[in-house]
Scaffold this active site. Structure first.
Site, PDB file in Angstrom:
ATOM      1  N   HIS A   1      -3.809   5.978   3.298  1.00  0.00           N
ATOM      2  CA  HIS A   1      -4.540   4.780   2.904  1.00  0.00           C
ATOM      3  C   HIS A   1      -3.991   3.527   3.580  1.00  0.00           C
ATOM      4  O   HIS A   1      -4.733   2.718   4.144  1.00  0.00           O
ATOM      5  CB  HIS A   1      -4.477   4.656   1.380  1.00  0.00           C
ATOM      6  CG  HIS A   1      -5.377   3.626   0.794  1.00  0.00           C
ATOM      7  ND1 HIS A   1      -4.995   2.309   0.626  1.00  0.00           N
ATOM      8  CD2 HIS A   1      -6.635   3.718   0.298  1.00  0.00           C
ATOM      9  CE1 HIS A   1      -5.980   1.637   0.059  1.00  0.00           C
ATOM     10  NE2 HIS A   1      -6.994   2.470  -0.152  1.00  0.00           N
TER      11      HIS A   1
ATOM     12  N   ASN B   1     -14.115  -0.712  -7.385  1.00  0.00           N
ATOM     13  CA  ASN B   1     -15.093   0.288  -6.932  1.00  0.00           C
ATOM     14  C   ASN B   1     -15.915   0.962  -8.012  1.00  0.00           C
ATOM     15  O   ASN B   1     -16.480   2.023  -7.756  1.00  0.00           O
ATOM     16  CB  ASN B   1     -14.371   1.413  -6.168  1.00  0.00           C
ATOM     17  CG  ASN B   1     -13.966   1.009  -4.775  1.00  0.00           C
ATOM     18  OD1 ASN B   1     -14.320  -0.071  -4.318  1.00  0.00           O
ATOM     19  ND2 ASN B   1     -13.218   1.856  -4.115  1.00  0.00           N
TER      20      ASN B   1
ATOM     21  N   SER C   1     -11.378  -1.237  -0.685  1.00  0.00           N
ATOM     22  CA  SER C   1     -10.116  -1.152   0.059  1.00  0.00           C
ATOM     23  C   SER C   1     -10.337  -1.392   1.545  1.00  0.00           C
ATOM     24  O   SER C   1      -9.460  -1.918   2.237  1.00  0.00           O
ATOM     25  CB  SER C   1      -9.499   0.239  -0.108  1.00  0.00           C
ATOM     26  OG  SER C   1      -8.742   0.334  -1.281  1.00  0.00           O
TER      27      SER C   1
ATOM     28  N   ASP D   1       0.831  -1.196   0.000  1.00  0.00           N
ATOM     29  CA  ASP D   1       0.000   0.000   0.000  1.00  0.00           C
ATOM     30  C   ASP D   1       0.873   1.257   0.000  1.00  0.00           C
ATOM     31  O   ASP D   1       1.934   1.274  -0.636  1.00  0.00           O
ATOM     32  CB  ASP D   1      -0.935  -0.023   1.223  1.00  0.00           C
ATOM     33  CG  ASP D   1      -2.278   0.638   0.938  1.00  0.00           C
ATOM     34  OD1 ASP D   1      -2.309   1.871   0.840  1.00  0.00           O
ATOM     35  OD2 ASP D   1      -3.279  -0.086   0.825  1.00  0.00           O
TER      36      ASP D   1
END
Length: 633
Positions: free
Chosen positions: A193, A288, A350, A160
């Site tokens: 994130h 998404n 996520s 990430d």
């Protein structure tokens, strides 16, 4: 739409193959929608950024992955590329015998493809971010009902944007390790994130501050690989392979990736399949954009694809839905850790992904001798069924459930379902048995209809495929249910697009020539019947049908048909379903060039579309007026 319509291309217009190639190059460089929608977040996640595994890399580089047939030829080629002024060496993937380099022209690509020591060449593409209180999701997956006392035998690798190493609600430094390889310091997360993902997995509980994660005792080992820099939201596919290799090299048992992109990569698929076969569970966000499109790496068979639901256990509008979705987890307004000793609520697949990653580590810690395949199977078989009975494209096998998976593995066995009674069919006859109900949406449409009750049961009570049947609580793992949807990870799901290559492609994944042969006929849109009665009735029927059929007739579930037959795309007859089955054409162009109301991914069986099953008349059926009034009439 007139099926005889033709397309006249002006002399200044690029020909279709070149136009497709040009479009594919452009699409690879367009910033995608983030896999994370942020709430109450000061960072703008919508701006495209220039970060990859190496922040010095240009967003416009013509990057390719060249896979060599042997380690010797790979090592020799790496040295020659480094010495060359024509090509630019970017990185090597030693475990895959692959070199990542820039190739500026299609001529360069072709030269590498034609080398005897090269297995294949494919374009490198980008992947993108998918975007003391106990968050609702931790309770929803029943993580609090499973002890985390053994989690120190597990290591979760988070690929990430890094982690805020000093955050007081995350595991201490002795439980953290990481690497950056050009994307910046892994222990600093200017994006937020990665820190949010880490908190859902392992935020410390019982410390009277912030939130608690799936694993609360601070003893879980985390390895952080930073592929997105402090301002970024994309990285290269080759960088993702390198990152995953670092996870494995550092002893990770689980890889968690809250990221993805629309492009298939053979190199990526092979790398993840090997890791999974070697005993690593790989988990990624389903995507998404709210469509049925595939997102990678989630849509590789070796990866657990995770969709998102809200606190009402309803699928989030943004969650992608397709035949690769395995599980769902909470992904709407999920509160977790954020850099600077803060906490934020994010939404996205996520956010659902780390719930599954945490549950996998929690459950596996109790049974470290179990294989990755056994743990994955337990997670899927024990999931709380949502949506249509059995596995479906929206919810997969259902909501991941830590307690259920633990109980399943504690029993040392797997539940086995058999239709009850065996051989059941509904009141319309033997054709409408449990196999018929397993097709399409038949369980949802007719499974609870009292009109079709037979032997005291409707399909939803009698058939495993509809959520009924008889379940034996304990049976050996080698037992096979008669109809229950038990996963088999040694084979691809039956609905996976047939174009995903099982071996290296024999042709370039980028079209350089137009097919030499066109379809023999153009598709007909009239859909005329194939046979007509030899004569029309001489008068009115003596009787009318006693009942209008209320459910579809039996179907052939073993064959897929392109629909419409002989479909081709908007560029002409050369670009038909046969053309799309070559190389990676489905992945590259399958969502564009709509014609006859459909794209290739909707029309062609080879791209995962087409019609399956195909409707067939019940043999020799006629209505109550007599044999003359049959289906042909």
């Amino acid at each position: 739409f007139n099926s005889n319509r033709t397309y006249q291309y002006p002399t200044t217009k690029m020909n279709p193959p070149i136009r497709k190639l040009f479009l594919s190059l452009v699409l690879f460089l367009i910033s995608q929608i983030l896999y994370c929608n942020c709430l109450d977040d000061p960072i703008d996640f919508t701006e495209p950024i220039t970060s990859g595994f190496d922040v010095r890399e240009s967003e416009n580089e013509e990057r390719y992955i060249v896979k060599f047939k042997s380690k010797k030829s790979f090592q020799k080629a790496v040295e020659s590329v480094k010495m060359s002024h024509r090509y630019i060496h970017i990185m090597k993937l030693s475990r895959e015998n692959s070199e990542v380099m820039t190739l500026k022209t299609l001529k360069d690509v072709k030269e590498w493809e034609e080398r005897d020591d090269v297995e294949y060449v494919e374009r490198d593409h980008k992947v993108y971010l998918q975007a003391e209180e106990v968050p609702f999701g931790i309770e929803m997956v029943e993580a609090l009902d499973v002890s985390d006392e053994f989690v120190s035998n597990q290591k979760v690798c988070i690929i990430d944007s890094g982690i805020d190493k000093g955050h007081p609600d995350l595991p201490t430094a002795d439980k953290l390790s990481g690497s950056s390889n050009g994307a910046g310091n892994w222990s600093i997360d200017g994006n937020g994130h990665g820190t949010h993902v880490a908190g859902t997995i392992a935020a410390i509980g019982g410390n009277d501050r912030g939130v608690a994660g799936v694993i609360r005792n601070g003893e879980l080992n985390l390895h952080i690989v930073k592929v997105f820099n402090n301002a970024g939201n994309w990285a290269w596919a080759s960088s993702l392979i390198g990152a995953a290799n670092e996870c494995v090299d550092n002893g990770s048992t689980i890889i968690s990736m809250s990221l993805g992109g629309p492009s298939y990569s053979l190199a990526q698929e092979n790398a993840f399949e090997k890791m999974y076969n070697d005993g690593v569970i790989i988990i990624a966000a389903a995507g998404n954009n709210g469509s049925s499109n595939y997102s990678y790496p989630a849509s590789y068979n070796s990866v657990i694809s995770v969709g998102a639901i809200n606190r009402d256990k309803t699928l989030a509008s943004f969650s992608q839905r397709n035949n690769q979705v395995d599980l769902v987890a909470p992904g709407v307004n999920v509160r977790s850790t954020f850099p600077g000793e803060k906490y934020r609520s994010f939404s996205g697949t996520s956010m659902s992904t780390p719930h599954v990653s945490g549950v996998a580590a929690l459950v596996w810690s109790h049974f470290p001798s179990k294989t990755a395949q056994e743990v994955r199977q337990a997670l899927e078989l024990s999931a709380e069924d949502l949506g249509s009975p059995g596995r479906d494209n929206k919810y997969g096998h259902g909501l991941v459930n830590a307690k259920g998976a633990l109980n399943l593995l504690e029993g040392g066995c797997l539940p086995v379902c058999t239709d009850s009674p065996i051989g059941w069919h509904d009141s319309d006859g033997a054709t409408f048995n449990c196999d018929w109900y397993a097709m399409s949406n038949n369980c949802a449409d007719y499974g609870n209809n009292e009109k079709y009750r037979h032997n005291g049961k409707v399909a939803s009570e009698a058939c495993c495929s509809c959520g009924g049947g008889k379940v034996d609580d304990c049976a050996t793992e080698s037992s096979s249910p008669s109809s229950a949807p038990v996963s088999n990870f040694s084979e691809a799901p039956v609905a996976v697009p047939s174009t995903l290559p099982s071996a290296s492609p024999s042709v370039s994944p980028y079209p350089t020539t137009v097919p030499t042969q066109s379809p023999s006929t153009k598709p007909s849109l009239s859909h005329s019947p194939t046979t007509v009665p030899s004569q029309l009735p001489s008068g009115e029927p003596s009787g009318s049908p006693s009942d209008t059929p209320t459910k579809a007739p039996a179907t052939d579930n073993n064959k897929c048909y392109d629909t419409p037959n002989n479909w081709y795309d908007a560029d002409g007859e050369d670009f038909n379903c046969a053309w799309y089955q070559q190389g990676n054409n489905c992945q590259l162009f399958g969502d564009s060039y709509k014609n006859f109301g459909k794209t290739a991914n909707e029309a062609c069986c080879g791209c995962g579309g087409g019609t399956e099953p195909v409707c067939k008349n019940i043999e020799n059926w006629h209505d109550a007026g007599g044999t003359k009034y049959n289906c042909a009439w």
